[in-house]
Design a protein around this motif. Structure first.
Motif, PDB file in Angstrom:
ATOM      1  N   ILE A   1      -4.320  16.129 -57.002  1.00 36.13           N
ATOM      2  CA  ILE A   1      -2.980  15.823 -57.539  1.00 36.13           C
ATOM      3  C   ILE A   1      -3.099  15.505 -59.027  1.00 36.13           C
TER       4      ILE A   1
ATOM      5  N   SER B   1       2.510  13.206 -55.861  1.00 32.24           N
ATOM      6  CA  SER B   1       2.330  14.523 -56.467  1.00 32.24           C
ATOM      7  C   SER B   1       3.455  14.824 -57.459  1.00 32.24           C
TER       8      SER B   1
ATOM      9  N   ILE C   1      -1.417   7.233 -61.309  1.00 29.81           N
ATOM     10  CA  ILE C   1      -1.883   7.652 -59.978  1.00 29.81           C
ATOM     11  C   ILE C   1      -2.694   6.535 -59.329  1.00 29.81           C
TER      12      ILE C   1
ATOM     13  N   HIS D   1       4.160  27.721 -58.304  1.00 28.39           N
ATOM     14  CA  HIS D   1       4.090  27.441 -56.872  1.00 28.39           C
ATOM     15  C   HIS D   1       4.441  28.632 -55.994  1.00 28.39           C
TER      16      HIS D   1
ATOM     17  N   GLY E   1       5.375  20.402 -53.478  1.00 32.04           N
ATOM     18  CA  GLY E   1       4.708  19.121 -53.295  1.00 32.04           C
ATOM     19  C   GLY E   1       5.312  18.249 -52.219  1.00 32.04           C
TER      20      GLY E   1
ATOM     21  N   LYS F   1      -3.792  18.667 -60.989  1.00 32.36           N
ATOM     22  CA  LYS F   1      -2.605  19.504 -61.145  1.00 32.36           C
ATOM     23  C   LYS F   1      -1.703  18.935 -62.235  1.00 32.36           C
TER      24      LYS F   1
ATOM     25  N   VAL G   1      -5.998  13.372 -53.622  1.00 34.98           N
ATOM     26  CA  VAL G   1      -5.396  12.669 -54.755  1.00 34.98           C
ATOM     27  C   VAL G   1      -6.026  13.149 -56.065  1.00 34.98           C
TER      28      VAL G   1
ATOM     29  N   ASN H   1      -2.342  22.046 -53.785  1.00 33.70           N
ATOM     30  CA  ASN H   1      -1.605  21.284 -52.777  1.00 33.70           C
ATOM     31  C   ASN H   1      -2.354  21.285 -51.453  1.00 33.70           C
TER      32      ASN H   1
ATOM     33  N   ASP I   1      -1.513  17.461 -48.196  1.00 34.30           N
ATOM     34  CA  ASP I   1      -0.716  17.373 -46.968  1.00 34.30           C
ATOM     35  C   ASP I   1      -1.567  17.666 -45.740  1.00 34.30           C
TER      36      ASP I   1
ATOM     37  N   LEU J   1       2.374  10.604 -50.424  1.00 35.51           N
ATOM     38  CA  LEU J   1       1.575  11.596 -51.152  1.00 35.51           C
ATOM     39  C   LEU J   1       2.468  12.593 -51.868  1.00 35.51           C
TER      40      LEU J   1
ATOM     41  N   SER K   1       3.510  12.192 -60.575  1.00 30.30           N
ATOM     42  CA  SER K   1       2.459  12.336 -61.577  1.00 30.30           C
ATOM     43  C   SER K   1       2.735  13.566 -62.440  1.00 30.30           C
ATOM     44  N   TRP K   2       3.220  14.615 -61.793  1.00 33.18           N
ATOM     45  CA  TRP K   2       3.556  15.823 -62.553  1.00 33.18           C
ATOM     46  C   TRP K   2       4.698  15.544 -63.534  1.00 33.18           C
TER      47      TRP K   2
END
Ligand SMILES: Nc1ncnc2c1ncn2[C@@H]1O[C@H](COP(=O)(O)OP(=O)(O)O)[C@@H](O)[C@H]1O
Ligand SMILES: [Mg+2]
Lengths: 278, 248, 282
Positions: A162, A55, A108, A198, B52, A165, A159, A235, A238, A51, A58-59
């Motif tokens: 994710i 994350s 994804i 973040h 992340g 984001k 997901v 996020n 997790d 995961l 994909s970013w």
């Protein structure tokens, strides 16, 4: 939409896409081997790594693709050819962004399918192993524990966030690239904004604390907090992966927040691009 | 343009804060990524944890903890357990294992390790310190996972077996019993422990009786014996005694 | 009166230069009209504002002052671009698309769909002579091929006006010749063409009218023949003339009061020579 489809095609035919995908596969694959070192539920590390990688990738994928789209079109003058057709600028930007979204969505999806497959295989192995070593009376509970620690549908909500984001960050990158002069600059600033995004939560608490901080720092933090979204809000995967349930209304609120932000950045990008000298 | 964005920011920041609080209430965003984490993970790991890869970094620290465990470096082990639980405070396994490593593995090891500490009194003190560290892990774990039956149960076990605090043990078991997914025996354990507390015999007796009356699934041998003992100790009249076969 | 295909009124464009207060005037109050059906050539040295004028005409750049219209619709409106095909200077398309895909993509941008578009794309590939390369990605195209796919792309929306920015720049003489022939064909079909080029001989061959730009201002405008032909001069081209015969002519001329300005062997046109040689080879 021709532009979205074409952007998607462009990205799919770029080598960078395969490279990143390969990298993601590698990470997910390698997490197969790390499970042996941990003292916890054997599937947990696999889930965490998978995961986390999803994350980040994909970013990163969204960022890199978006950052090069506009500068490339401008540099190659393809932009002229496209906008010389009866295509409003609004449509051009929208098409580009949708193309990126499609690409992020596809990657994804691919990562999730692979992840679910690896997880499923590991789960079966684990179940077989447990069935072999556990006494009959405890077997049911042990098997249930493994099943619970494997795939849950709840993960899909994580997901989805994710994806959201990554989409939000891509839109921001697009906005940056409408006034940036080089894609390297766009990428750098995007990465910085990602990090700022973040630590927003931490920064806000720091800001609210009385005394200690100088006015200048406070002002800086305030501007950052006002300009950029709190990315930490997305996020949640997790926690979901270790069994925390996400209530539907919370999920919808976070989704709504992400969409709102995406739309705002998108509109700003539109305005900047509409008045841009090409 | 910039002003528009700032104006939007003024509107969204409180909403963001509110959303964060709401997520916390649902058990998200409780991790503490702070200077301690940075010291453990280094700059890169710190950034990864922020963006992340937090769970992965927690797992990483956990694996490091495993290494310190194998080399019986208890001080280092504690540091890693602390950081790992800070990064992933919703992982119940982390808290449970952390307390176990401290209050049992480490405590037992220092208690018997004459080569490192010849003075017995000091060894006992070190043992007690590790009990307290283990207790601390459980208490913090409960703060972050207030609905978890397992952590309260562990806390009860710790008070009962290691710290000889039967009142607290009983209270912990009782708390565990109220959480979803609690084991069937923790209510009995709560009553058993309460019976060991001087002055609480009457209360313990009431609880045991209630359990007894629930049906045969609660009537394990320990319960029956203890019930009998208490009835004698408290001088309960014969016709009120539940252990008397003539009574319904 | 019919609306002109292109109408440019008092167009001025200033670019701000980074780190400098003064501004660069790329176009200075330029006024220009191109009636429908004409081939108009915009000439001028590098940096004289030709490309800028074209970009403004297509709404890619906003003018500082003045206005441009295409068939009576302001360039600021998207609809003005429905009737135009544009070939930018040194065009570059998506390398990852094949020739056919490129045409289909641009066709879709023009709002075309389905089999009609497919037919049109195939037809245009034939027109520009790229049928055999239609399935190859543009990354493998030569400069001349790119220029021709660019022309095809400009034509995909059935435009009534073509704007070509240096269509023959960087193309070899054969390719350049092909492009020239294509432009003549478009003209025969009634398409208005605005082009700029450095190859003055070609401009002379195909343009009805030209305008000369310098530093953003229109210096001169007119029909090609009017501008370049000297009305009081005549060239004679003779074969197998003996020196005696030529002397005889010069003497006669002097008698009639006609001045002979020059007497020379005709130069063989190098371009034509090159074309002949390469054609015989293939
Ligand atoms: N985007 C721009 N920013 C600043 N100056 C520009 C820009 N585009 C063109 N110019 C300047 O405008 C002038 C005219 O350029 P251009 O129209 O391309 O000339 P031409 O096509 O006739 O060679 C040149 O001096 C050029 O440097
Ligand atoms: Mg030019």
């Amino acid at each position: 939409m021709a532009l979205a489809h074409n952007t998607f095609l462009e990205l799919v035919r770029q080598k960078v896409f395969y490279f990143l995908l390969l990298f993601a596969l590698l990470i997910i694959g390698s997490s197969l081997f790390t499970v042996e070192f941990s003292f916890q539920s054997p599937l947990q590390v696999l889930k965490d790594v998978g995961l986390g990688a999803m994350s980040i990738f994909s970013w990163l994928l969204g960022l890199l693709c978006t950052a090069m789209l506009l500068p490339k079109d401008i540099e190659d003058r393809t932009l002229y050819t496209i906008l010389a057709k009866p295509v409003p600028r609004f449509e051009y930007i929208t098409g580009k962004l949708l193309g990126v979204f499609m690409m992020i969505g596809l990657s994804i999806l691919l990562m999730s399918v692979l992840f679910a497959a690896v997880l499923g295989i590991r789960e079966q192995q684990e179940l077989a192993e447990i069935a072999r070593i556990t006494p009959v009376e405890e077997l049911e509970a042990a098997l249930a524990a493994v099943r619970a620690s494997a795939f849950q549908w709840n993960l899909l909500a994580g997901v989805a966030l994710i994806f959201l984001k990554a989409a939000l960050c891509s839109t921001l990158t697009l906005l940056l690239s409408t006034f940036a002069t080089s894609s390297v600059f766009t990428v750098l600033i995007s990465v910085v904004v990602y990090l700022i995004g973040h630590v927003q939560g931490i920064a806000r608490e720091y800001w609210l604390r009385p005394g200690e901080v100088s006015l200048l720092v406070k002002g800086g933090i305030a501007v950052m907090a006002l300009l950029f979204p709190d990315l930490q809000l997305f996020n949640v995967v997790d926690e979901i992966a270790i069994g925390t349930k996400i209530p539907l209304d919370l999920f919808l609120q976070v989704t709504g927040f992400g969409l709102l932000y995406t739309v705002v950045y998108f509109m700003v990008a539109q305005v900047v691009f509409a008045t841009k000298e090409l | 343009m910039l002003f528009g964005l700032l104006a939007f920011g003024v509107l969204k920041t409180p909403a963001e804060h509110h959303l964060l609080e709401e997520e916390r209430a649902c058990g998200f965003q409780l991790a503490q990524v702070n200077n301690n984490t940075r010291a453990q993970l280094g700059q890169m790991g710190f950034i990864a944890a922020l963006s992340g890869f937090r769970a992965v970094m927690a797992d990483f620290l956990w694996i490091q903890a495993g290494n310190s465990f194998e080399s019986t470096d208890w001080a280092r082990l504690e540091v890693f357990l602390h950081s790992a639980t800070q990064l992933q405070p919703r992982a119940v396994v982390f808290w449970e294992m952390a307390h176990y490593h401290m209050a049992y593995d480490a405590a037992i090891a220092v208690k018997g390790d004459e080569s490192r500490q010849p003075n017995q009194a000091l060894r006992r003190r070190a043992e007690r310190e590790f009990h307290q560290i283990g207790e601390g892990f459980l208490l913090r774990g409960i703060q972050f996972n207030p609905d978890n039956a397992r952590l309260y149960e562990c806390l009860g076990n710790l008070y009962k077996n290691r710290m000889q605090d039967h009142l607290k043990a009983s209270q912990s078991y009782a708390c565990s019993a109220q959480k979803p997914g609690a084991m069937g025996y923790v209510r009995r354990f709560a009553a058993f422990e309460l019976a060991k507390v001087p002055g609480k015999e009457q209360e313990a007796y009431e609880q045991l009786k209630e359990l007894y009356l629930e049906g045969p699934q609660q009537r394990v041998p320990t319960l029956l014996t203890l019930l009998k003992e208490l009835e004698q100790k408290l001088a309960v009249p014969e016709d009120l005694r539940v252990s008397n076969p003539q009574n319904p | 009166m019919k609306t002109p295909a292109i109408s440019i009124k008092n167009l001025t464009k200033e670019f701000s230069i980074p780190f400098r207060t003064e501004r660069l005037r790329a176009v200075r109050s330029l006024s220009l009209e191109v009636p429908a059906g004409e081939v108009y050539g915009l000439l001028g040295p590098n940096g004289s504002g030709k490309s800028t004028t074209m970009k403004i005409l297509l709404g890619l750049v906003t003018p500082t002052a003045g206005s441009t219209e295409i068939f009576g619709i302001s360039s600021r409106q998207v609809e003005s671009r429905e009737q135009v095909g544009f070939l930018p200077e040194n065009p570059y398309f998506y390398k990852y698309l094949t020739g056919l895909e490129t045409l289909l993509f641009f066709g879709k941008l023009c709002g075309q769909r389905g089999s009609e578009l497919a037919d049109r794309a195939a037809e245009l590939l034939k027109v520009v002579g790229l049928e055999s390369a239609s399935d190859r990605r543009l990354s493998g195209y030569s400069k001349g091929m790119l220029q021709r796919i660019g022309l095809a792309q400009a034509l995909i929306g059935n435009p009534k006006l073509l704007v070509l920015d240096e269509p023959t720049a960087g193309v070899d003489p054969a390719g350049s010749h092909q492009i020239r022939d294509l432009i003549v064909q478009f003209k025969e079909k009634g398409i208005t063409v605005l082009l700029c080029s450095h190859l003055l001989s070609q401009v002379q061959e195909i343009c009805d009218r030209i305008g000369i730009l310098n530093e953003g201002a229109l210096l001169l405008e007119g029909r090609v023949n009017d501008l370049v032909s000297a009305h009081n001069q005549t060239e004679l081209l003779l074969e197998n003339a003996t020196p005696d015969f030529l002397n005889e002519i010069e003497r006669r001329a002097a008698e009639c009061g006609v001045r002979v300005l020059d007497r020379r062997m005709p130069q063989r046109d190098l371009e034509r020579f090159f074309l002949e040689v390469t054609r015989n080879k293939s």
